[in-house]
Each structure stands twice: as C-alpha cells, then as structure tokens.
Design an enzyme around this catalytic site. Structure first.
Site, PDB file in Angstrom:
ATOM      1  CB  THR A   2      24.334  15.527 -37.896  1.00 15.63           C
ATOM      2  OG1 THR A   2      24.376  16.308 -36.709  1.00 15.63           O
ATOM      3  CG2 THR A   2      24.264  14.058 -37.527  1.00 15.63           C
ATOM      4  N   GLY A  36      17.284  19.583 -40.029  1.00 17.83           N
ATOM      5  CA  GLY A  36      15.893  19.990 -40.205  1.00 17.83           C
ATOM      6  C   GLY A  36      15.773  20.955 -41.358  1.00 17.83           C
ATOM      7  CD  GLU A  93      21.436  22.007 -30.446  1.00 19.66           C
ATOM      8  OE1 GLU A  93      22.587  22.341 -30.131  1.00 19.66           O
ATOM      9  OE2 GLU A  93      20.949  22.195 -31.567  1.00 19.66           O
TER      10      GLU A  93
END
Lengths: 661, 693
Positions: free
Chosen positions: B172, B211, B455
C-alpha cells in the site's frame, strides 16, 4: 489549493456563503462568529501540539492550561453573551473537551437554581472567580439511569448541625463526573437525605473535597481519576468515596427543601422547572449531533474529491472517488442528515426560549410535552450521527483510521452522548410513554395538540386492525410536503400498533410494567417513527424560509434525499402499512440515485457552507486547500515513535535476543 | 488434527499441574475472593445444555479445547505476558511492550517445543488478544515462499525464521490501496550494473501503512512497477534491506518512520517508506513466476494465479483469528455485564431488575450472540471450499478460483461489517461503563473497525462478489453450469411465502426460502437494470457504476443467504447432541428472523411475504428473545475466553464488576504521576479563596 477542490468549488451552482448565513441565523451573526473565532485563531497563546501525540496526563495539563487561559481571555475581550462564549470555546477546543466544563455548566447552574439567596451570596462569587472549582456528582458506579436507586447517604446530626456523608457500598462510589478526578476542590453531591431516622429522598449538597492551598484530598475523602476511556482523554472523569465526611447544615442546597436546625424536614414545592434545563441540554445535544456529523461530512467529502482510485472507464485517468455511486450513497444521505439535524437543533433551541418566556409568565402547560418529545429527538439524532460519523470515517478507507484524519477524535468525543444526559433507549421509551398517553386521549375522544396532533386523525371510536393501511394514499415522491404526510402515516401506524400490543399484553393479565417491557421493542419503534416524522417536517418547513433561488434548489434536493433515503431504508414500514406501492418503492430507489447525481456537483460547496475553520476540523484529510498527502507526511514525522531514529525497543529487546534465537 | 492430539498427549502431565493455576481470577488476586457474583451464578445453574460440550464443539473437538487451555495456562502463568497495563500505555509503551512480548513468546515457544506451524500458535495469539508485534513478518515470509525461487527461499527464510532479519510487506502507498495497478513506486533495471534501482517518484508513492515497517523491520518485500529499457512490465516484488543489521539505522537513501497514532493497533508500528535511488542486485526480485535475465530479457513462467490463494488464505485467516473472536469477546463482556448490572424496576416492590431482563437490551445483544455463532460456524463451510480449491489449484486447475475468490470476498465483507457494528452495539449497551477503556470494549471495537478496510475494502469486495454473481446469473439463463455456491439461482421460485402461523417461521425451510427469494430477486433486479442501461446505449463501465448501489445490496443478500443456509446445515449436523442442537436451533431461528425483521421491505416487496406474515415474524422473533435470554450467559461462557484474554473489568467470569473497576482505575497513571496542572494553572486561581472559606 488542490486543483480538484478548486474545480469543485468553481462549478457550484449556488453561493455557499448565503447558506452559511442561514445556518448561523443571519449574515450579522456569521460575521460576529468569525470575529470571535479570529480572536482565538490569531492568538499564539492558544497554539499547541496535536493532542494525539501526547499522553493522557500531558493532555490533561494542556486542557487545564487552555481552560484557565480561556477565562482570562474571555474577560479581557469582555465576551459575555452565551452564544459568543460558545463560539469562542468551541474554536479553542475543536473536537476536545475541557475539564472545567461541568464547573461552568452544571455546578454553576445548580448553585444559581437551587441555592437560597444567602447561599448564593456565599458561593457564587467564589465560583465565578474560579476561586473554587466544582463538579456535579450524581452518577454512581452502580446507578446512572435510575436516580432513585442512588446509594450515597447524607445523615443529619442535630447535635453538631452537620450532615454526615457516606458511600456505604462499592456501587455507591460516585463515578464519571467530569473534572472530579484531579481538578475540582468542591462538588455538588446528590445523596439520599436521612433525618430523624427517615429517608427523604435525593438532595443536593455542596461538599468540599480538596484542601485549598495544597489541593490534597480532605480527610474522609477518597478521590481520583477513573482511568482511560474511549475518548475524553483530557478529561479527568473521577471517582469520589466519602467516609463519615461532615459538612455544615448550610451546605445543603435549600431553595426548595429545607432542614431546620433540629432536623425537621420542610418539603419542597413543585419543581417542574428543571424540565426547562433538560430541554435546553437536549437541544444542545441535537445541535452537537448536527455539528459533529457536519464535520465528519466535510472531511469525508473533501477527501473523496481529492482522492483518486481505480478506473471507471478503462484507459481513463483514475477518477475522484466521489464519482463512484457507492461513495455518494454513503456520504450524501449523511450530508442531508447533517442539514436536517441542524434545523431540528435550531427549532428546539427556539422553542426553549419561547417556552422560557411562557414559564416566566407562569404558563407551564407545554413543558411536559416538550420534555417528552425532545427526549426522543436527543436519542434519534445522536444515534444516527453516531453511526454516520463512523460511516464517514470508513468511507475514507485506511487513512480515515489514522488519527490525522480527525475522524476518530470526532467519533470518540461524540459517542458518549448516546449515553449521557439520558441513555438513548430510555429516552425513546419516555417519548413512547407520551405518545401512548396521547393515543389513549384520542381514543377517549379528546383532541391532542402540537407535534402529536396527527394522532387525532385516528378515529377514536372504532380502531380496526390495518385501519391506517386501508386509507387511500397518494404520495408524490417529488413533493416534500407529501413525503411529510407519508412519514406521518407511518408514525401513526406504529403508535397504534404499539398501543394495541400493549393492550393485548395487559389483557393477558400482566402487570402494567411487565406488559410495558414486553412491548418495548414496538414502543421504541413508534418513537423512532415519530421522531423521523418530526425531522422530515422541520426540514421541509425550513425550505419555505429560503429566499435565494439557487440555495433553495439545492436544499430542496437535500430535503428530498433525506426523506426518500429514509423511506428506502424502511420500505417495509411503508409497504406493510400500504402507504406506498411496490411500484412507488422502485421509484423511490431510482429517485434516490438520481438525487445523488444531482447533488454531486454541489457536494463540496455544501460542506464548505458549514464553514469550519481548518483548526476546528483538526483533520489533515479535511483541509480546505486539499493538500493532503504532503501534510500527512509532515504530521507523521511528529509521531512520538519517530522521536529517535532508532527506537529504544530495538536496543532493549530485539538486539540482545536476536543472537540467541 | 493429529498434531494437536500429539501435543495434547505430550502436555498432559504438564496440564495437570498447571490446570490448578488456570483460573479466571486473573490479575485481580488482590481482591481476594474467587467466588462468583450470585447474579451470574444463578444464570449458570439453569443452563439448558452442557457448556463444556458446546465449548468442545466450538473448538472443533475436546482435544483442541485441552490443547488450547494448556497453552493459555502457560501464557497466563507468566507475568511477562500480562496485559494489565495495556489501556494505560502510550503509543510508545504499547509498541515496546508488544516487541518485548513477541521476543519472549518466541523464546517460550522454543522452550515448550511449539513450532511455527503447530496448533499452539493460534492459541497463543488468542490468549494474548493479538497484542504482539511482527505480525507482518509472517506475511513477509509467506510472500517469499509464494513468489520466491527455491534459491531465494533457501537464502531468506532461515534468516527470517530465526528473527535475524525482520521483514515487512510494503504494498500500500499513500495514494493507492485498492487499485494495485495504480501503485507508483518504480524499479528500473540497469543492464550495465545488473541492478534494480528503486525509487519513490512522488509523495503519494510513499509506502504507507505496512505493519512492522515504522520501527522494527530490517527488510521489506516492496512492490514496484518494473521497468526494463523504458518499458513497464507491471508490478513485481523485490526484497530490500531498509535498516542496518548492526545498529538498526536506516540504510542510505531510505527514509522510514512511523505513520503516527491511529484508532487502535498502536502496538504496531505501521510505517512509511521513501526510497531514493536504492540499488539492489538482480537476484532480489522474487522470481518464481517472472524473471529478468542479465541481458534485460523479461521471462514469464507458469501461472501466478496461485498468488490469489495467498490473499484468500490471509482473508480467511484474519476472520477466524482476529475478527470473529473479537465479536465473541464483545458479546461475552456485554452479556455478563447485563446480568450483573441492575437498574430500575420492572415491578414496583421488586428489587431492581437485571438489565438483560429488559426486552430492549435483549434485542440489542441476543441477535448479536446469534450472529457470533452464525459466523463462527462459517469456518467449516469456507474451509471446505478452500481445501477443494487448494487441491485443484495445486494441480494447475484454476476452474474453482473465481468462485473461491468471490465467496471469500463477500464473506469477509459481511462478517467484518456485522462484527464491527455488533461490537459497537455491545459497547453502547453497557452504558457509561462501556465507554471506559477498562471495559475492554473500546479496544475491541476499534480493532474491528480497521477490518472493514484492511485485506480489501468492503464495498470493493461486495462488488467483486456481485460481478461473479452477475456472471452466474448469465450462466443460469444460457443453461451453462453454475458454481456450487450459486446453484440456488436456478431453482424455481414459489413466489409466495408458505407460512401460515408464527410457528411456521421457526421452520428452516420457510426462512431459508425467504432469504433465497430475496437474494435471487435483488440480483435479478440489478442485472436487469444493468442490461437495460447497456441496451439503451450506456457504456458498460458507466452502466456498472450506476448499478453499484443495487449490486452491493444483491451481494449482501447473497452472503446473508449463505450464512443462514450454513447455520441451518450446522444445526442439522448436531443431531447427536439433542440439548445443544435445541439451543443452537433457537440461535439459528433468531439470526434468520432478526434479518427479516430488520429488512422487512426486501421481503414484503412484490408480496412475497404479506403484512400479516411480517407480524408473525415479529411475534416469533420477540418470543425467541425471551427463550434465548435464559441461556445467554451459558452461551457466552461456552466461548471460554480467559479473563486475561478478555481484559475487561465488566466481562470477567466471576462478575465482580464494580470491585474490579474501582481497583483497576486506581492503577491509572493519572492517579500516580504528579501533574503540573495544579501547581501551574489551578493553584494561582484558588489562593484567594482561602480567606473566604
């Protein structure tokens, strides 16, 4: 300015300023509001770091600094009008709250309303001067809604002419009052009064809790902060436990009920007057629902104009996400709702002032109705705004989840108003009680007035099942007035259904309370339908007061969208009652989609008209200039995790263990 | 699961000694009492079924329950894993604690002989409420396993397994999430140096959100547009080092950091990454399916469709590891609290009533409880599809991939949407105390809230399901075979609901048919509309956009039907468990009728269900609330969450709500740290009152 936003603004079909004037209640008020806001915005003393980067203790300290500063500045500028104070404060606070909030509202108001003249002379000057800071300690750990169940006791001791205050159980510990944990040195405590061996019910006492000078808790007082919450980080919501804590007799607020020195209890005269305060507070919450939802819409709609993603037509550049029908369907009904709630809030406030006039002339006849009906509106608007803010956040995708969007703060600050000042379901049931009462009146041949007058249309004599359904209907889905009628029919049907089901339960020889409980899902539904009708009606009424043709056209579309979207979400209600046909329902769905397309070119102008300053929105995604990405990066660089290039967690935990694994 | 059996046997001796310590009083031992609040105790005495048996069914067998409890016992006996202070911690502290716990867990697993692919790891995750770091490290490894050549796997995986490197998965960007083709990071191949040069050409191309990236990761799998000799070959994955293994400082040309505070997941260092002329060797492009030869030739081999499996697997994984358990926890907390909390009176003279005895409270919580069960039971259904698809795909047969993809997309969207809304209802159903962080509910809600986006954004996913369904409908009309999950589209519609009494609505056939009818009709309407627009000259993409609101509704109705149908099938399968079957059947009825009650218009439309029948549905639905009310606490007890895992003052097993709230609040840092607020700002105000009071 971002090109997309500039284009959106250029292509608006109306002048947003005119709409801002309507929202503010006149061009002069807009101007004055902006002057007040400028006092804050241009003042370097009010600048501060984004609270999201601070710990709770730091946020609390910053909030206290601001509270003290606001007092000083308001005096310096000589701002005393309640609206102007409100404008000033909300510009300072943005989406946050101040620990001194209850001092200025409930503590001061209660002293003003429930003190004798002598008590006022003693306490009010100290209160105004902030030489004492107080809070309002009503809710206990075990009781919120059911006030009669509060357990704190105040036992009168004629020997010393003192009250002995006690928190006899864990559940009786005062819990939640704002400003109680760390800030206040006094509290108005609600306690069960015992004198001469008898309980006389709840009364208010003014209780010193901290030592002046050292700010240490007084002997017999246990006080502290209740810990972290969903939001309200900067607020020291507190607990208070009292063990044989004595206060002089004069510390009971004795404008109404009194205790003589020998312990004789003197009963109060009627205190219907408190209804007025509650109506006022509810009008503030409805206004807050409108305002919080407006902010969320502003952020989401501006961001959706700047954000480009995927492709609609293969080969074309990525479109603004606001061009996707699904995105419009998420956001525009909420935009319409924000406007609708704004007009409801304004109506309630106006009604409050009108009725306050009546009260001063001794006419209290409208108060019970207003009190009952505003309970439902408080619940209705706050529930919908609560869900709406979250929809706006989710419509911003991943970036909405970041604190930099401002949306999490708006949401967590707003959501508790579904609970405070009357839990929403309980509020809905209060409105239902009034609706059932009115229905019963109609059935016994009496006419009812005001917002429930539609119940008069139900024949009092022979109410048959499906009676409403049997009525011929001719709903014109492009005519707001006709849609008001449709909502009215829905409301009267649900009131009728609830009343009949309640009667059926009673016929099964259940107790009134039991029957009421077993009908409560129906009753809440009736209240919701009633409130929905009121909102549609008030929005429609507002249209006739808009003079500018361009503004009127766009507001007419919003009003239609609000009404039709509501129908499309509750088609079952309208179909079952025969208010709409299948074919009309299909038309409603279609018309909603047409309205989305019609509103699309004005969407940005419609949120610009809310006229939130960037500081007030506190959102990188909602910036007026739309320069989102570079400012997200600037914001992130200030994150506490970025204070050092290598985080100490690496040295402490990772590095020493890596070799062993 | 043979492995879990093995583990269970191995742990048996250990269990017996540890089980005594496995108790639900958690870290509130100072409060002394282990007794249970009588208001909760009475709820448990009247259970209509064996809670232990239902727990075993939910765990997929009593052996799993034993393994799970053994793992929980180990975790909870270690003070190092305590989450007591979690709600008091700043972003920095939460991050540090998660790193500490993760390193510690790694050691503990080693010590216990638990492996990375063993059954225990998910129970560890459950016991710790997911409060661990390095979750994306796993995705990093999986992507290398899926996209890497054997040599690449041999080089990187051992290092990652031992945590000698920590990886993240950087896909992303600031400007792109949903639309992968729009990603802007570039990787340009230079034949002369045999290197790729990676760049972030503009600010919106910065990697954003991954993350473990912000502070932890040393390496990243980065997705970038591959350019060779000026030609773009689309997205490819590259491994690059972003921090020094010596002192953890960012590599030259790498700008990396944390993206700042979020609604939750503050223990995770979601990060940003900006690349300025980073050169990596040719070998660092993951090359199982496509490769760049030394001369710059681009070679594609095999089908990379198998990659979809990784995405689908991740989606399924998060549902049953992260999303559904969170709703189960929220239900547990709200339901237990609602029998401990007493407020107002139902009958004058009676004591105050438990708030769960109010119909309005039941209406908020019990349909959610039914939803929690409905979703939990979807696990078997989805796994069956997945395993079948997996086997076929391994054999290079990709026929079932579109269905698997569409099914998991829609199921992910509906489950995350309902769970998120549900947790929020639980929060508000607990009144003021629900708003306290110590209720645990704000934490659970804000975790779930992210699941609607990560997701796969839900609206986008529903539209993917809709696209599949529209194709299925076309297949129905042209007489072609229809994938199993959509065969119902071809069955004959009776046109009218057959129920005559409210009791008829407790027949699964009746409500299943109603849901089927609704799904078929909504899809049919959307498809007709779409076709009509195209026929009247609209371009395909424009017609599609104009129908998307309807298409989303159709996809939701489809998923709703699948969940109802699977719930019915699950009840059937419980035929050897009479008592449990009875209560689960009630839940199934409630789930189905609540859905009709909440969407009456969909069923009333065109007279499929009449107004009178809707009244019957309402009557049955309200009656069910009263029936399930009696088993509400046993039904949440069966989820068998430890107090430590719930981490809630309101939801603990013993129900000593108020004592816990009071004791826990006193530990808040705001009650310990000295604040300067008084001395600096308040004291000057108060001084002058001294003389007057």
């Amino acid at each position: 300015m971002n090109e997309d936003l500039r284009r959106e603004r250029d292509s608006a079909s109306f002048n947003p300023e005119l709409l801002t004037h309507i929202l503010d209640g006149g061009a002069e008020r807009t101007q004055r509001r902006k002057e007040i806001e400028a006092l804050v915005l241009n003042d370097p003393d009010f600048q501060h770091e984004d609270l999201n980067f601070l710990s709770r203790s730091q946020r609390y300290e910053e909030a206290i600094r601001k509270s003290a500063l606001m007092v000083v500045k308001l005096r310096k500028y000589g701002i005393a009008d309640p609206d102007e104070i409100y404008w000033f404060k909300r510009t300072c606070l943005g989406s946050f709250v101040e620990p001194l909030g209850l001092h200025f509202s409930m503590f001061t108001n209660t002293l003003q309303n429930q003190c004798t003249v002598g008590q006022q002379d003693k306490w009010l000057p100290l209160t105004y001067g902030l030489q004492i800071i107080g809070t309002y300690a009503q809710t206990e750990m075990g009781h919120g809604t059911h006030l009669r169940g509060l357990e704190t006791t105040a036992t009168y001791d004629p020997a010393t002419q003192e009250f002995i205050l006690n928190s006899p159980t864990v559940t009786s510990i005062k819990w939640w009052p704002g400003g109680l944990g760390k800030t206040s040195n006094h509290a108005i405590v609600l306690a069960q009064l015992y004198t001469q061996g008898q309980c006389k019910g709840l009364h208010a006492f003014i209780v010193p809790i901290r030592q002046l000078g050292t700010h240490e808790p007084l002997p017999g007082i246990t006080v502290g902060d209740i810990g972290p919450k969903f939001g309200y980080d900067e607020m020291d919501n507190g607990y208070l436990k009292m063990d044989n804590f004595r206060i002089p007799r004069e510390n009971m607020l004795m404008k109404y009920a009194k205790i003589e020195p020998d312990g004789t209890y003197v009963k109060p005269v009627s205190d219907k007057l408190t209804y007025g305060t509650m109506v006022f507070i509810r009008s503030i919450i409805v206004g807050d629902s409108a305002r919080s939802l407006s902010k969320a819409c502003t952020i989401a709609i501006r961001y959706s104009s700047v954000r480009h993603q995927s492709e609609l037509k293969p080969g074309d550049p990525e479109p603004q996400i606001l061009d996707y029908q699904t995105q419009q369907y998420k956001l525009f009904p909420l935009l319409a709702t924000a406007y609708a709630f704004h007009f409801v809030g304004a109506y309630m406030k106006m009604t409050y002032y009108r009725i306050t006039g009546d009260i001063n002339e001794g006419d209290l006849s409208e108060l019970p109705e207003l009190h009952a009906l505003t309970a439902g509106l408080k619940a209705f608007t706050s529930w919908i705004a609560n869900a709406g803010i979250e929809e706006c956040r989710m419509a911003c995708g991943g970036h909405g989840y970041s604190r930099c969007s401002g949306l999490p703060d708006i949401y967590v600050t707003f959501t508790p108003c579904c609970t405070y000042e009357g839990e929403n379901t309980v509020m809905m049931l209060q409105t239902a009680r009034f609706l059932i009462k009115s229905y019963t009146q109609v059935c016994s041949g009496q006419l009812v007035s005001g917002m429930v007058s539609y119940l008069n249309d139900l024949s009092g004599q022979h109410i048959q099942p499906q009676q409403v359904a049997a009525r011929p209907t001719a709903v014109h889905i492009n005519d707001p007035a006709s849609l008001v009628e449709a909502y009215k029919l829905r409301a009267s049907r649900f009131v009728e259904v609830a009343a009949k089901n309640l009667q059926a339960e009673l016929n099964r020889r259940k107790s009134r309370e039991d029957a009421w409980n077993r009908t409560s899902v129906d009753l809440v539904r009736a209240s919701e339908a009633h409130c929905h009708y009121v909102v549609v009606k008030l929005f429609t009424t507002q249209l006739s007061e808009i003079n500018d043709a361009a503004v009127h056209a766009v507001m007419n579309n919003l009003c239609l969208l609000y009404a039709l979207y509501g129908i499309s979400k509750h088609t079952g209600d309208f179909l079952q009652a025969g208010i709409l046909t299948d074919a009309q329902v299909t038309q409603v769905y279609q018309r909603v989609k047409e309205l989305l397309a019609a509103i699309r070119p004005n969407a940005v102008a419609l949120v610009d008209a809310f006229d939130f300053h960037d500081n007030c929105l506190a959102s990188v995604l909602g910036r007026y200039d739309g320069n989102i990405y570079e400012n997200m990066f600037e914001w992130a660089k200030k994150s506490p995790l970025n204070k050092t290039e290598v985080h100490e967690a690496f040295h402490k935990h990772l590095k020493p263990k890596q070799a062993k694994l | 699961m043979p492995l879990s059996l093995l583990m269970a046997a191995k742990e048996k001796g250990f269990q017996q000694s540890q089980m005594a310590q496995w108790n639900r009083s958690g870290y509130f031992r100072s409060s002394g009492s282990r007794d249970v609040n009588p208001d909760l105790e009475t709820e448990r005495q009247t259970a209509s079924f064996s809670v232990e048996r239902l727990t075993a069914i939910l765990d997929g067998g009593a052996d799993n329950t034993r393994t799970r409890r053994a793992v929980e016992a180990v975790i909870h006996s270690e003070p190092g894993f305590s989450r007591e202070n979690q709600y008091f911690q700043s972003q920095n502290e939460r991050y540090e604690a998660a790193v500490r716990r993760s390193v510690y867990l790694k050691e503990k697993m080693h010590q216990m002989g638990w492996t990375e692919d063993g059954p225990e790891i998910k129970y560890c995750y459950r016991a710790l409420g997911g409060d661990l770091a390095f979750n994306v490290h796993r995705v990093f490894k999986n992507s290398i396993l899926a996209l890497g050549t054997d040599e690449q796997i041999a080089k990187w995986i051992p290092l990652a397994d031992k945590y000698h490197i920590i990886g993240t998965y950087a896909q992303t960007e600031l400007g792109h999430g949903t639309f992968l083709r729009g990603l802007e990071t570039t990787a340009i191949f230079d034949i002369s140096t045999q290197e790729f040069t990676l760049n972030t050409p503009k600010i919106s191309a910065m990697k954003w959100w991954p993350g473990d990236l912000g502070r932890s990761a040393t390496h990243a799998v980065v997705f970038a547009q591959l350019y060779i000799k000026g030609k773009c070959y689309g997205l490819h994955a590259f491994i690059l080092q972003i921090r020094s293994l010596r002192d953890h400082s960012p590599a030259p040309g790498v700008i990396v950091g944390d993206i700042g505070p979020k609604m939750n997941f503050e223990h995770i260092d979601n990060g940003y990454l900006m690349l300025q002329n980073i050169n990596i060797p040719r070998e660092n492009m993951l090359s199982r399916f496509s490769q760049v030869l030394p001369d710059g030739t681009y070679v594609k081999r095999g089908s990379d469709k198998i990659n979809y499996l990784t995405m689908i697997m991740t989606r399924i994984h998060i549902l049953w590891i992260e999303v559904i358990p969170t709703l189960l926890k929220a239900c547990t907390i709200a339901t237990r609290y609602s029998v401990v909390r007493r407020q107002s009176k139902l009958n004058p003279g009676d004591p105050e009533a438990k708030i769960l005895d109010y119909q309005t409270q039941q209406q908020k919580l019990l349909p959610l409880l039914a939803t929690a069960y409905a979703f939990h039971f979807m696990n078997a259904y989805v796994n069956e599809f997945y395993n079948k698809g997996y086997t076929e795909i391994r054999q290079e047969n990709f026929d079932s991939l579109p269905e698997l993809h569409a099914l998991t997309a829609g199921i992910k969207a509906i489950i995350t949407e309902y769970c998120t809304a549900g947790a929020e209802v639980c929060l508000r159903a607990c009144g003021g105390h629900g708003y306290s962080a110590l209720s645990g509910l704000p934490f659970l809600y804000t975790k779930l809230a992210a699941s609607c986006t990560y997701e796969g954004e839900n609206t986008v996913l529903f539209l993917q399901t809709a696209r599949f369904l529209v194709k299925c409908l076309a297949a129905v009309h042209s007489g072609q075979p229809i994938p199993p999950s959509a065969t119902y589209l071809s069955s004959v519609d009776s046109g009218k609901c057959q129920a005559r009494t409210s009791v008829d609505f407790l027949k699964p056939d009746i409500y299943a048919e109603a849901y089927r009818h609704r799904a078929t009709r909504l899809l049919g309407n959307a498809a007709t509309k779409l076709q009509g627009l195209v026929q009247s000259g609209a371009e395909q993409h424009e017609a599609w956009n104009q129908c998307t609101v309807q298409l989303v509704q159709a996809a939701k109705a489809h998923c709703h039907y699948i969940v109802v149908k699977n719930f019915i099938d699950t009840v059937e399968k419980l035929r050897n468990e009479a008592e449990i079957q009875k209560i689960v059947k009630h839940l199934c009825d409630l789930f189905a009728l609540h859905g009709i009650f909440s969407n009456t218009g969909d069923f009333l439309y065109a007279g499929y269900i009449s107004g009178d029948q809707i009244d019957m549905v309402t009557a049955s639905y309200l009656d069910l609330l009263a029936v399930i009310r009696n088993d509400a606490v046993p039904l949440v007890d069966a989820f068998d969450f430890t107090d430590e895992s719930l981490n809630s003052a309101l939801g603990s097993y013993d129900g000593h709500v108020y004592q816990r709230l009071y004791e826990w609040a006193q530990k808040s840092p705001t009650n310990k740290q000295v604040s300067q607020a008084y001395a600096r700002y308040l004291k000057p105000l108060f001084q002058s009152a001294l003389s007057k009071l």
